[in-house]
Design an enzyme around this catalytic site. Structure first.
Site, short mmCIF file in Angstrom:
data_model
loop_
_atom_site.label_atom_id
_atom_site.label_comp_id
_atom_site.label_asym_id
_atom_site.label_seq_id
_atom_site.Cartn_x
_atom_site.Cartn_y
_atom_site.Cartn_z
N CYS A 174 -1.60 -8.62 44.64
CA CYS A 174 -1.92 -8.29 43.25
C CYS A 174 -2.73 -7.01 43.10
O CYS A 174 -3.04 -6.58 41.99
CB CYS A 174 -2.64 -9.45 42.59
N LYS A 192 -5.47 -21.55 34.38
CA LYS A 192 -4.15 -21.62 34.99
C LYS A 192 -4.23 -22.12 36.42
O LYS A 192 -5.05 -21.61 37.16
CB LYS A 192 -3.55 -20.20 34.97
N CYS A 248 -0.45 -7.03 36.24
CA CYS A 248 -0.70 -7.35 37.64
C CYS A 248 0.15 -6.39 38.47
O CYS A 248 1.10 -5.79 37.96
CB CYS A 248 -0.31 -8.80 37.95
N GLU A 278 -16.66 -17.42 36.08
CA GLU A 278 -15.55 -16.47 35.92
C GLU A 278 -15.31 -16.17 34.45
O GLU A 278 -15.13 -15.03 34.04
CB GLU A 278 -14.26 -17.05 36.53
N ARG A 300 7.34 -17.33 41.70
CA ARG A 300 7.43 -16.25 42.70
C ARG A 300 8.87 -16.01 43.10
O ARG A 300 9.25 -14.89 43.45
CB ARG A 300 6.55 -16.58 43.90
N SER A 338 5.08 -22.55 36.36
CA SER A 338 6.45 -22.80 36.80
C SER A 338 6.63 -24.12 37.56
O SER A 338 7.56 -24.87 37.30
CB SER A 338 6.91 -21.63 37.67
N LYS A 378 -8.11 -18.55 37.19
CA LYS A 378 -6.79 -18.65 37.79
C LYS A 378 -6.94 -19.08 39.25
O LYS A 378 -7.60 -18.41 40.04
CB LYS A 378 -6.06 -17.31 37.72
N ARG A 423 -2.99 -15.66 48.41
CA ARG A 423 -3.86 -15.07 47.39
C ARG A 423 -5.24 -15.71 47.33
O ARG A 423 -5.97 -15.56 46.36
CB ARG A 423 -3.20 -15.20 46.02
N CYS A 477 1.52 -7.47 41.55
CA CYS A 477 2.29 -8.20 42.58
C CYS A 477 3.81 -8.10 42.42
O CYS A 477 4.54 -8.16 43.39
CB CYS A 477 1.85 -9.66 42.67
C1 PBG Z 1 1.11 -12.72 38.64
C2 PBG Z 1 1.35 -14.05 38.04
C3 PBG Z 1 1.73 -15.25 38.67
C4 PBG Z 1 1.96 -16.18 37.64
C5 PBG Z 1 1.68 -15.54 36.45
N1 PBG Z 1 1.28 -14.22 36.73
C6 PBG Z 1 1.99 -15.57 40.09
C7 PBG Z 1 0.92 -15.59 41.08
O1 PBG Z 1 -0.26 -15.39 40.82
O2 PBG Z 1 1.30 -15.78 42.23
C8 PBG Z 1 2.44 -17.58 37.83
C9 PBG Z 1 3.11 -18.20 36.66
C10 PBG Z 1 3.89 -19.44 36.96
O3 PBG Z 1 3.87 -19.99 38.07
O4 PBG Z 1 4.55 -19.90 36.03
N2 PBG Z 1 -0.01 -12.58 39.43
#
Ligand code: PBG
Length: 322
Positions: free
Chosen positions: A130, A248, A120, A233, A205, A274, A195, A217, A122
């Protein structure tokens, strides 16, 4: 035949009985541990919003990787936090970038571990989006080349699976073509296919310093109320060459996972993100819930819904118990 002949409680009386009829169980092999890598040496800094999670420098991340491999966890997924960022996210595909160095070091020192890298932009862009920007718009097609180069640089650094998480259209095909053209036809793609634009990414983040500088996003990640769209998707990513699919976040999207399980035969992963981890830890710290039991219950529900693999910050803790 119903009550009193049928008594559901007969098979719940003792732990041996319960173990015998248990339909799903967590195994160490199901777990993938996310690891955050920062610049420096000897760094092991705790992430405040994720108790038990650290940001490691390359030398330390190798030690952590060894530890989790010894616990029987088969894979780690790497996230890099570079020291400098720019509009193009130059650090993402730098030969000596943070993830590239970590990946090389882990692949060399811990061959028992499968190195997965998050692909990615970001974490590397100064605007935190991203993909590449045109004005305030994230440009899909222009971003594909950057993502493909990033994936190739990860493969060159020893990653055996690349995991695009950007949600640009066509990224899986672009990455597959680039990997094949560079001789990495054996490197697999785990696509973050479904996602969602989720509030549960908050602590990540903070850890990855990837909060968008403006906007959000929602223009590229999925809208939480949508279910059918997730199947589209995932189908598209498979057609483009994804080897494995990911849903996710996990807990608020178990219906999506169950749909995916019914529809596709490929290995399915779910990311217990997270915020999902942080909620359990925070309530546990306050004594409001038993965090260990809640974590196991959450993770086994993800398996029950149909996941083969779970990306979780609790992977090492759990592997220790299993
Ligand atoms: C990168 C990415 C993200 C996460 C995994 N890859 C953050 C986002 O999309 O903002 C989140 C993982 C987590 O919250 O544990 N794009």
């Amino acid at each position: 035949m119903s009550f009193p002949v049928t008594r559901m409680r007969r098979l719940r009386r003792t732990e041996p009985l319960r173990r015998m009829v248990r339909e799903h169980r967590l195994a160490r092999e199901d777990l993938i541990l996310p690891l955050f890598v920062v610049e420096g040496r000897g760094v092991r800094e705790p992430v405040a919003s994720m108790p038990g999670v650290h940001r490691f420098s390359v030398d330390q991340v190798v030690l952590e990787a060894k530890r989790v491999a010894d616990l029987g966890v088969p894979g780690v997924i790497l996230f890099g936090i570079p020291s400098s960022k720019d509009a193009r996210g130059s650090g993402a595909d730098a030969e000596d970038g943070i993830v590239q160095r970590a990946s090389r070091a882990i692949a060399d020192a811990v061959p028992a571990l499968c190195v997965i890298t998050d692909v990615c932009l970001c974490e590397y862009t100064d605007h935190g989006h991203c993909g590449l920007l045109h004005g305030e718009e994230v440009e899909n097609d222009a971003s594909l080349e950057r993502l493909a180069r990033t994936a190739v640089s990860h493969a060159r650094a020893g990653a055996s699976i690349v995991a695009p998480s950007d949600m640009m259209d066509g990224r899986v095909a672009a990455i597959r073509a680039a990997l094949d053209a560079e001789g990495f036809e054996q490197v697999a793609i785990l696509s973050y296919a479904a996602k969602y634009a989720s509030a549960f990414y908050g602590p990540f983040r903070e850890a990855a310093e990837s909060t968008p500088a403006f906007g959000d996003r929602r223009g590229y990640q999925m809208d939480p109320p949508n279910r059918r769209e997730a199947l589209r998707e995932m189908r598209l990513d498979l057609e483009e060459g994804a080897d494995m699919l990911m849903v996710k976040p996990a807990l608020s999207y178990l219906d999506i996972l169950a749909d995916a399980r019914r529809s596709f035969d490929v290995p399915l992963a779910a990311y217990h993100v997270s915020g999902e981890y942080a909620m359990i830890k925070a309530a546990g710290e306050r004594g409001w819930i038993d965090a260990d039991r809640a974590m196991e219950e959450a993770l086994v529900s993800i398996k029950r819904a149909g996941a083969d693999l779970i990306l979780t910050y609790a992977a090492a803790d759990l592997a220790e118990k299993l």
